[in-house]
Write a protein that holds these residues in place. Structure first.
Motif, PDB file in Angstrom:
ATOM      1  N   GLY A 332       0.846  -1.189   0.000  1.00  0.00           N
ATOM      2  CA  GLY A 332       0.000   0.000   0.000  1.00  0.00           C
ATOM      3  C   GLY A 332       0.876   1.231   0.000  1.00  0.00           C
ATOM      4  O   GLY A 332       2.053   1.177  -0.358  1.00  0.00           O
ATOM      5  N   ASN A 333       0.335   2.329   0.510  1.00  0.00           N
ATOM      6  CA  ASN A 333       1.085   3.582   0.505  1.00  0.00           C
ATOM      7  C   ASN A 333       1.032   4.248   1.896  1.00  0.00           C
ATOM      8  O   ASN A 333       0.414   5.304   2.066  1.00  0.00           O
ATOM      9  N   CYS A 334       1.616   3.662   2.918  1.00  0.00           N
ATOM     10  CA  CYS A 334       2.340   2.386   2.941  1.00  0.00           C
ATOM     11  C   CYS A 334       1.398   1.284   3.461  1.00  0.00           C
ATOM     12  O   CYS A 334       0.422   1.580   4.153  1.00  0.00           O
ATOM     13  N   GLY A 335       1.682   0.013   3.153  1.00  0.00           N
ATOM     14  CA  GLY A 335       0.789  -1.041   3.572  1.00  0.00           C
ATOM     15  C   GLY A 335       1.465  -2.392   3.604  1.00  0.00           C
ATOM     16  O   GLY A 335       2.594  -2.558   3.130  1.00  0.00           O
ATOM     17  N   SER A 336       0.752  -3.349   4.166  1.00  0.00           N
ATOM     18  CA  SER A 336       1.299  -4.699   4.317  1.00  0.00           C
ATOM     19  C   SER A 336       0.165  -5.711   4.307  1.00  0.00           C
ATOM     20  O   SER A 336      -1.015  -5.346   4.330  1.00  0.00           O
ATOM     21  N   CYS A 337       0.529  -6.990   4.310  1.00  0.00           N
ATOM     22  CA  CYS A 337      -0.446  -8.064   4.508  1.00  0.00           C
ATOM     23  C   CYS A 337       0.145  -9.056   5.495  1.00  0.00           C
ATOM     24  O   CYS A 337       1.359  -9.278   5.516  1.00  0.00           O
ATOM     25  N   TYR A 338      -0.715  -9.653   6.287  1.00  0.00           N
ATOM     26  CA  TYR A 338      -0.255 -10.565   7.327  1.00  0.00           C
ATOM     27  C   TYR A 338      -1.415 -11.449   7.755  1.00  0.00           C
ATOM     28  O   TYR A 338      -2.591 -11.163   7.464  1.00  0.00           O
ATOM     29  N   PRO A 339      -1.133 -12.558   8.484  1.00  0.00           N
ATOM     30  CA  PRO A 339      -2.210 -13.463   8.893  1.00  0.00           C
ATOM     31  C   PRO A 339      -3.183 -12.787   9.853  1.00  0.00           C
ATOM     32  O   PRO A 339      -2.785 -12.024  10.733  1.00  0.00           O
ATOM     33  N   ILE A 340      -4.459 -13.064   9.668  1.00  0.00           N
ATOM     34  CA  ILE A 340      -5.483 -12.594  10.598  1.00  0.00           C
ATOM     35  C   ILE A 340      -5.368 -13.404  11.886  1.00  0.00           C
ATOM     36  O   ILE A 340      -5.346 -14.633  11.858  1.00  0.00           O
ATOM     37  N   ASP A 341      -5.290 -12.721  13.012  1.00  0.00           N
ATOM     38  CA  ASP A 341      -5.175 -13.355  14.340  1.00  0.00           C
ATOM     39  C   ASP A 341      -3.848 -14.102  14.464  1.00  0.00           C
ATOM     40  O   ASP A 341      -2.847 -13.509  14.819  1.00  0.00           O
ATOM     41  N   VAL A 342      -3.823 -15.401  14.174  1.00  0.00           N
ATOM     42  CA  VAL A 342      -2.606 -16.196  14.369  1.00  0.00           C
ATOM     43  C   VAL A 342      -2.360 -17.076  13.154  1.00  0.00           C
ATOM     44  O   VAL A 342      -3.271 -17.358  12.372  1.00  0.00           O
ATOM     45  N   LEU A 343      -1.113 -17.504  12.996  1.00  0.00           N
ATOM     46  CA  LEU A 343      -0.732 -18.423  11.930  1.00  0.00           C
ATOM     47  C   LEU A 343      -0.615 -19.807  12.550  1.00  0.00           C
ATOM     48  O   LEU A 343       0.373 -20.139  13.203  1.00  0.00           O
ATOM     49  N   THR A 344      -1.653 -20.606  12.365  1.00  0.00           N
ATOM     50  CA  THR A 344      -1.736 -21.926  12.986  1.00  0.00           C
ATOM     51  C   THR A 344      -1.353 -23.016  11.987  1.00  0.00           C
ATOM     52  O   THR A 344      -1.749 -22.957  10.820  1.00  0.00           O
ATOM     53  N   LEU A 345      -0.598 -23.988  12.465  1.00  0.00           N
ATOM     54  CA  LEU A 345      -0.202 -25.128  11.642  1.00  0.00           C
ATOM     55  C   LEU A 345      -0.960 -26.377  12.067  1.00  0.00           C
ATOM     56  O   LEU A 345      -1.527 -26.437  13.162  1.00  0.00           O
ATOM     57  N   GLN A 346      -0.949 -27.365  11.214  1.00  0.00           N
ATOM     58  CA  GLN A 346      -1.564 -28.675  11.490  1.00  0.00           C
ATOM     59  C   GLN A 346      -0.657 -29.762  10.946  1.00  0.00           C
ATOM     60  O   GLN A 346       0.180 -29.526  10.082  1.00  0.00           O
ATOM     61  N   HIS A 347      -0.874 -30.992  11.475  1.00  0.00           N
ATOM     62  CA  HIS A 347      -0.196 -32.145  10.887  1.00  0.00           C
ATOM     63  C   HIS A 347      -0.665 -32.336   9.448  1.00  0.00           C
ATOM     64  O   HIS A 347      -1.847 -32.144   9.138  1.00  0.00           O
ATOM     65  N   LYS A 348       0.249 -32.701   8.578  1.00  0.00           N
ATOM     66  CA  LYS A 348      -0.129 -32.997   7.199  1.00  0.00           C
ATOM     67  C   LYS A 348      -0.992 -34.254   7.181  1.00  0.00           C
ATOM     68  O   LYS A 348      -0.620 -35.275   7.785  1.00  0.00           O
ATOM     69  N   PRO A 349      -2.142 -34.209   6.522  1.00  0.00           N
ATOM     70  CA  PRO A 349      -3.025 -35.389   6.489  1.00  0.00           C
ATOM     71  C   PRO A 349      -2.330 -36.598   5.855  1.00  0.00           C
ATOM     72  O   PRO A 349      -1.495 -36.463   4.977  1.00  0.00           O
TER      73      PRO A 349
END
Length: 349
Positions: A332-349
């Motif tokens: 943006g001017n200026c701007g960014s993007c990032y995970p909403i709340d938290v970046l959660t991981l899981q076991h790969k199925p």
């Protein structure tokens, strides 16, 4: 359940059936040993369901020598065993309705009866009483603290643990600061992962200005994982390195950044991209790239990203079908993007 410390004054009649006889024991406690409405976070190594009362929770904890405290949920009748006790500032005793927290050492002889009363099993085994005898059962290591306790090691390195007891797969986790009482868990990234802040000047779409903001690329080689919640600690930069190589931004002058006299210090968190360009510039030049291939983990499908800042926008966004690769252009001017709340991981199925 009150959120204040409870004075636990009661008599408990405990009966458990043996194959040939029934044993009844009456114990009386008159000590302030329960912290009502409190829960110790981050140190659970096992969860036991369908535990009828807090006394039984204490007994099951006592039968495991690495269990030094427990959390009991009276409403849902489950018991969490902790391999640490309240020891600020390293432990977090949070407010949690329906929970009580207690140190096992405060129970004394109240639960020290039966074949397992002398805690005969090894440090990471559970003792199961049967008639006048007992059985010792090896239990899984679920954290780096468990690795330290169970193997008596103080060496940083890769270890296989089973972070969630209900899952069938183990994970290869890098244990850091094993020479301390509170080692940390990291996931080693086998592919390139980075966050980029573009140095393009905000008043046009092509001029580079290295003096504004913290431009550069930060590469993540290991990411910190909260082993209890499976949330990435996105601000942890212990295992990172940075670069302001002009080639990363399409510049042919190899000394473009050196001419500024600045130190390359991009500060973006994991899974974040940013830029500061004129509104008409397309696409955005901030970028992040997540690649979890080979780790046994995926980004939880529920995790979403958002743009923030003046005229912020996510120009392109890609998520692989496996949820292991996620990349985006944004800013943006200026701007960014990032995970909403938290970046959660899981076991790969």
């Amino acid at each position: 359940m009150s959120t204040t410390t409870l004075v636990f004054i009661f008599s408990v009649l405990v009966s458990f059936a043996l194959s040939s006889a029934s044993v009844c024991t009456v114990v009386t406690l008159n000590r302030t040993i329960l912290h009502g409405g409190k829960r110790l976070n981050g140190f659970q190594f096992y969860r036991m369901n369908i535990v009828p009362d807090v006394f039984q929770c204490a007994r099951f904890c006592f039968f495991r020598r690495r269990c030094v405290s427990f959390n009991y949920n009276a409403n849902q009748t489950f018991c969490e065993f902790n391999n640490a006790r309240l020891d600020p500032p390293n432990a977090n005793l949070s407010t949690a309705a329906d929970f009580v927290y207690s140190n096992i050492e405060d129970w004394g002889e109240a639960i020290g009866f039966g074949p397992c009363s002398k805690r005969p099993c090894r440090i990471c085994e559970a003792c199961y009483p049967a008639e006048s005898n007992y059985t010792c059962v090896q239990e899984e290591m679920t954290s780096c603290k468990d690795v330290k306790i169970c193997t008596n090691t103080s060496s940083d390195g890769d270890y296989y643990i089973r972070p969630k007891m209900e899952t069938s797969s183990r994970l290869r986790i890098y244990c850091h600061k094993m020479n301390t009482n509170y080692p940390k868990e990291y996931v080693t990234l086998l592919k390139e992962n980075y966050s980029k802040y573009s140095p393009i000047y905000y008043r046009n779409c092509y001029t580079y200005d290295w003096t504004r903001g913290p431009p550069g690329v930060i590469y993540y080689w290991k990411i910190r994982l909260d082993i209890t919640s499976f949330n990435v600690v996105t601000g942890d930069k212990t295992f990172t390195n940075v670069s302001c190589d002009p080639k990363l931004f399409g510049l042919s002058d190899p000394n473009a950044f050196k001419k500024t006299g600045k130190t390359c210090r991009p500060q973006l968190n994991y899974g974040t991209g940013a830029d500061c360009m004129y509104l008409s510039c397309k696409p955005r030049r901030g970028k992040f790239h997540i690649n979890l291939e080979g780790t046994g983990l995926i980004v939880a499908p529920s995790v979403k990203w958002k743009a923030s800042g003046y005229a912020a926008k996510i120009s392109t966004f890609y998520r692989s079908p496996t949820n292991q690769i996620i990349t985006a252009l944004c800013g943006g001017n200026c701007g960014s993007c990032y995970p909403i709340d938290v970046l959660t991981l899981q076991h790969k199925p």
